[in-house]
Scaffold this motif. Sequence first.
Motif, PDB file in Angstrom:
ATOM      1  N   ILE A   1      44.786  42.715  81.357  1.00 47.61           N
ATOM      2  CA  ILE A   1      46.071  42.097  81.017  1.00 47.61           C
ATOM      3  C   ILE A   1      47.181  42.644  81.917  1.00 47.61           C
ATOM      4  O   ILE A   1      48.009  41.879  82.435  1.00 47.61           O
ATOM      5  N   ILE A   2      47.202  43.945  82.120  1.00 44.71           N
ATOM      6  CA  ILE A   2      48.217  44.542  83.002  1.00 44.71           C
ATOM      7  C   ILE A   2      48.092  43.961  84.404  1.00 44.71           C
ATOM      8  O   ILE A   2      49.092  43.564  85.013  1.00 44.71           O
ATOM      9  N   ALA A   3      46.869  43.874  84.910  1.00 41.56           N
ATOM     10  CA  ALA A   3      46.655  43.321  86.254  1.00 41.56           C
ATOM     11  C   ALA A   3      47.081  41.854  86.329  1.00 41.56           C
ATOM     12  O   ALA A   3      47.711  41.430  87.305  1.00 41.56           O
ATOM     13  N   VAL A   4      46.756  41.087  85.291  1.00 36.54           N
ATOM     14  CA  VAL A   4      47.103  39.659  85.276  1.00 36.54           C
ATOM     15  C   VAL A   4      48.616  39.467  85.208  1.00 36.54           C
ATOM     16  O   VAL A   4      49.174  38.614  85.901  1.00 36.54           O
ATOM     17  N   ILE A   5      49.296  40.276  84.404  1.00 34.59           N
ATOM     18  CA  ILE A   5      50.758  40.172  84.332  1.00 34.59           C
ATOM     19  C   ILE A   5      51.376  40.515  85.686  1.00 34.59           C
ATOM     20  O   ILE A   5      52.297  39.826  86.152  1.00 34.59           O
ATOM     21  N   LEU A   6      50.866  41.545  86.341  1.00 30.07           N
ATOM     22  CA  LEU A   6      51.364  41.888  87.686  1.00 30.07           C
ATOM     23  C   LEU A   6      51.116  40.740  88.665  1.00 30.07           C
ATOM     24  O   LEU A   6      51.974  40.428  89.492  1.00 30.07           O
ATOM     25  N   PHE A   7      49.961  40.113  88.565  1.00 27.92           N
ATOM     26  CA  PHE A   7      49.629  38.961  89.409  1.00 27.92           C
ATOM     27  C   PHE A   7      50.642  37.837  89.194  1.00 27.92           C
ATOM     28  O   PHE A   7      51.187  37.273  90.149  1.00 27.92           O
ATOM     29  N   HIS A   8      50.926  37.524  87.919  1.00 28.37           N
ATOM     30  CA  HIS A   8      51.858  36.444  87.624  1.00 28.37           C
ATOM     31  C   HIS A   8      53.292  36.801  88.038  1.00 28.37           C
ATOM     32  O   HIS A   8      54.053  35.920  88.467  1.00 28.37           O
ATOM     33  N   LEU A   9      53.650  38.077  87.947  1.00 28.91           N
ATOM     34  CA  LEU A   9      54.959  38.505  88.441  1.00 28.91           C
ATOM     35  C   LEU A   9      55.055  38.315  89.955  1.00 28.91           C
ATOM     36  O   LEU A   9      56.104  37.906  90.466  1.00 28.91           O
ATOM     37  N   CYS A  10      53.969  38.585  90.654  1.00 27.41           N
ATOM     38  CA  CYS A  10      53.946  38.365  92.111  1.00 27.41           C
ATOM     39  C   CYS A  10      54.118  36.884  92.448  1.00 27.41           C
ATOM     40  O   CYS A  10      54.768  36.537  93.440  1.00 27.41           O
ATOM     41  N   ILE A  11      53.570  36.027  91.620  1.00 30.18           N
ATOM     42  CA  ILE A  11      53.752  34.585  91.832  1.00 30.18           C
ATOM     43  C   ILE A  11      55.211  34.209  91.567  1.00 30.18           C
ATOM     44  O   ILE A  11      55.823  33.481  92.356  1.00 30.18           O
ATOM     45  N   LEU A  12      55.781  34.724  90.477  1.00 28.49           N
ATOM     46  CA  LEU A  12      57.186  34.443  90.167  1.00 28.49           C
ATOM     47  C   LEU A  12      58.111  34.905  91.295  1.00 28.49           C
ATOM     48  O   LEU A  12      59.102  34.246  91.607  1.00 28.49           O
ATOM     49  N   LEU A  13      57.769  36.039  91.892  1.00 29.09           N
ATOM     50  CA  LEU A  13      58.583  36.589  92.979  1.00 29.09           C
ATOM     51  C   LEU A  13      58.223  35.995  94.336  1.00 29.09           C
ATOM     52  O   LEU A  13      58.765  36.406  95.360  1.00 29.09           O
ATOM     53  N   LYS A  14      57.288  35.062  94.332  1.00 33.80           N
ATOM     54  CA  LYS A  14      56.829  34.349  95.530  1.00 33.80           C
ATOM     55  C   LYS A  14      56.173  35.258  96.571  1.00 33.80           C
ATOM     56  O   LYS A  14      56.169  34.964  97.752  1.00 33.80           O
ATOM     57  N   VAL A  15      55.594  36.352  96.078  1.00 34.64           N
ATOM     58  CA  VAL A  15      54.781  37.209  96.944  1.00 34.64           C
ATOM     59  C   VAL A  15      53.434  36.520  97.161  1.00 34.64           C
ATOM     60  O   VAL A  15      52.857  36.585  98.241  1.00 34.64           O
ATOM     61  N   ILE A  16      52.959  35.859  96.114  1.00 36.03           N
ATOM     62  CA  ILE A  16      51.721  35.080  96.151  1.00 36.03           C
ATOM     63  C   ILE A  16      52.116  33.613  95.991  1.00 36.03           C
ATOM     64  O   ILE A  16      52.899  33.280  95.098  1.00 36.03           O
ATOM     65  N   PRO A  17      51.589  32.720  96.836  1.00 40.87           N
ATOM     66  CA  PRO A  17      51.962  31.305  96.720  1.00 40.87           C
ATOM     67  C   PRO A  17      51.396  30.678  95.440  1.00 40.87           C
ATOM     68  O   PRO A  17      50.243  30.896  95.094  1.00 40.87           O
ATOM     69  N   TYR A  18      52.235  29.914  94.764  1.00 40.19           N
ATOM     70  CA  TYR A  18      51.803  29.310  93.500  1.00 40.19           C
ATOM     71  C   TYR A  18      50.775  28.204  93.696  1.00 40.19           C
ATOM     72  O   TYR A  18      50.106  27.810  92.754  1.00 40.19           O
ATOM     73  N   GLU A  19      50.631  27.709  94.900  1.00 37.35           N
ATOM     74  CA  GLU A  19      49.675  26.628  95.165  1.00 37.35           C
ATOM     75  C   GLU A  19      48.223  27.025  94.879  1.00 37.35           C
ATOM     76  O   GLU A  19      47.379  26.164  94.663  1.00 37.35           O
ATOM     77  N   ILE A  20      47.960  28.332  94.873  1.00 40.48           N
ATOM     78  CA  ILE A  20      46.578  28.769  94.641  1.00 40.48           C
ATOM     79  C   ILE A  20      46.266  28.965  93.158  1.00 40.48           C
ATOM     80  O   ILE A  20      45.153  29.332  92.804  1.00 40.48           O
ATOM     81  N   THR A  21      47.264  28.726  92.300  1.00 38.84           N
ATOM     82  CA  THR A  21      47.052  28.928  90.862  1.00 38.84           C
ATOM     83  C   THR A  21      47.106  27.611  90.106  1.00 38.84           C
ATOM     84  O   THR A  21      47.439  26.571  90.666  1.00 38.84           O
ATOM     85  N   TRP A  22      46.809  27.672  88.830  1.00 35.08           N
ATOM     86  CA  TRP A  22      46.868  26.526  87.927  1.00 35.08           C
ATOM     87  C   TRP A  22      46.079  25.334  88.472  1.00 35.08           C
ATOM     88  O   TRP A  22      46.505  24.192  88.392  1.00 35.08           O
ATOM     89  N   GLY A  23      44.951  25.637  89.052  1.00 33.18           N
ATOM     90  CA  GLY A  23      44.068  24.589  89.566  1.00 33.18           C
ATOM     91  C   GLY A  23      44.655  23.838  90.743  1.00 33.18           C
ATOM     92  O   GLY A  23      44.208  22.749  91.069  1.00 33.18           O
ATOM     93  N   GLY A  24      45.672  24.427  91.401  1.00 34.17           N
ATOM     94  CA  GLY A  24      46.306  23.772  92.539  1.00 34.17           C
ATOM     95  C   GLY A  24      47.160  22.578  92.124  1.00 34.17           C
ATOM     96  O   GLY A  24      47.499  21.741  92.952  1.00 34.17           O
ATOM     97  N   ARG A  25      47.539  22.516  90.847  1.00 39.15           N
ATOM     98  CA  ARG A  25      48.239  21.337  90.329  1.00 39.15           C
ATOM     99  C   ARG A  25      49.763  21.472  90.279  1.00 39.15           C
ATOM    100  O   ARG A  25      50.452  20.500  89.993  1.00 39.15           O
ATOM    101  N   LEU A  26      50.307  22.665  90.511  1.00 40.83           N
ATOM    102  CA  LEU A  26      51.761  22.826  90.478  1.00 40.83           C
ATOM    103  C   LEU A  26      52.365  22.195  91.728  1.00 40.83           C
ATOM    104  O   LEU A  26      51.846  22.361  92.829  1.00 40.83           O
ATOM    105  N   THR A  27      53.463  21.468  91.540  1.00 43.25           N
ATOM    106  CA  THR A  27      54.035  20.732  92.669  1.00 43.25           C
ATOM    107  C   THR A  27      55.407  21.225  93.108  1.00 43.25           C
ATOM    108  O   THR A  27      55.870  20.840  94.174  1.00 43.25           O
ATOM    109  N   ASN A  28      56.061  22.074  92.276  1.00 42.22           N
ATOM    110  CA  ASN A  28      57.384  22.556  92.680  1.00 42.22           C
ATOM    111  C   ASN A  28      57.696  23.885  91.992  1.00 42.22           C
ATOM    112  O   ASN A  28      56.972  24.331  91.100  1.00 42.22           O
TER     113      ASN A  28
END
Length: 128
Positions: free
Chosen positions: A14-41
């Motif tokens: 859970i700690i690792a997953v929350i850190l992962f999602h924080l990295c997505i929120l901060l745009k360190v990791i591109p969101y296109e690789i998450t949520w099945g590639g379905r996020l558009t904006n």
Amino acid sequence: MKPSIAIKMVLGIIIAVILFHLCILLKVIPYEITWGGRLTNDTEMYIFETFSIGLNLILGLAVLIKGKLIKPFLSIKVVNVVLWIFLVLFVLNTVGNLFAKTNFEKAFSILTLALSVFLWMILKKKTS
């Protein structure tokens, strides 16, 4: 495996997953690789990532209560229902990840399967 080890494993994940999602929120990791590639904006990303972090915090609290690592503020019956709901969600998410658009997310099926197994071990634990 002892339930106490399963509890520690789930909390670590859970700690690792929350850190992962924080990295997505901060745009360190591109969101296109998450949520099945379905996020558009960015708006969708902020909504989904905030929701995901919230769910992980709820799961973490339930696991902490079940493991008697914090003072319970919910009954054990409520905690067990929450954990069963998450178990079902992780089983379904495992299947969903196998059909994701990105290989990166397909690899997460291993993680969600592990969480399913750990939650099963935790739920089998007898509580006094």
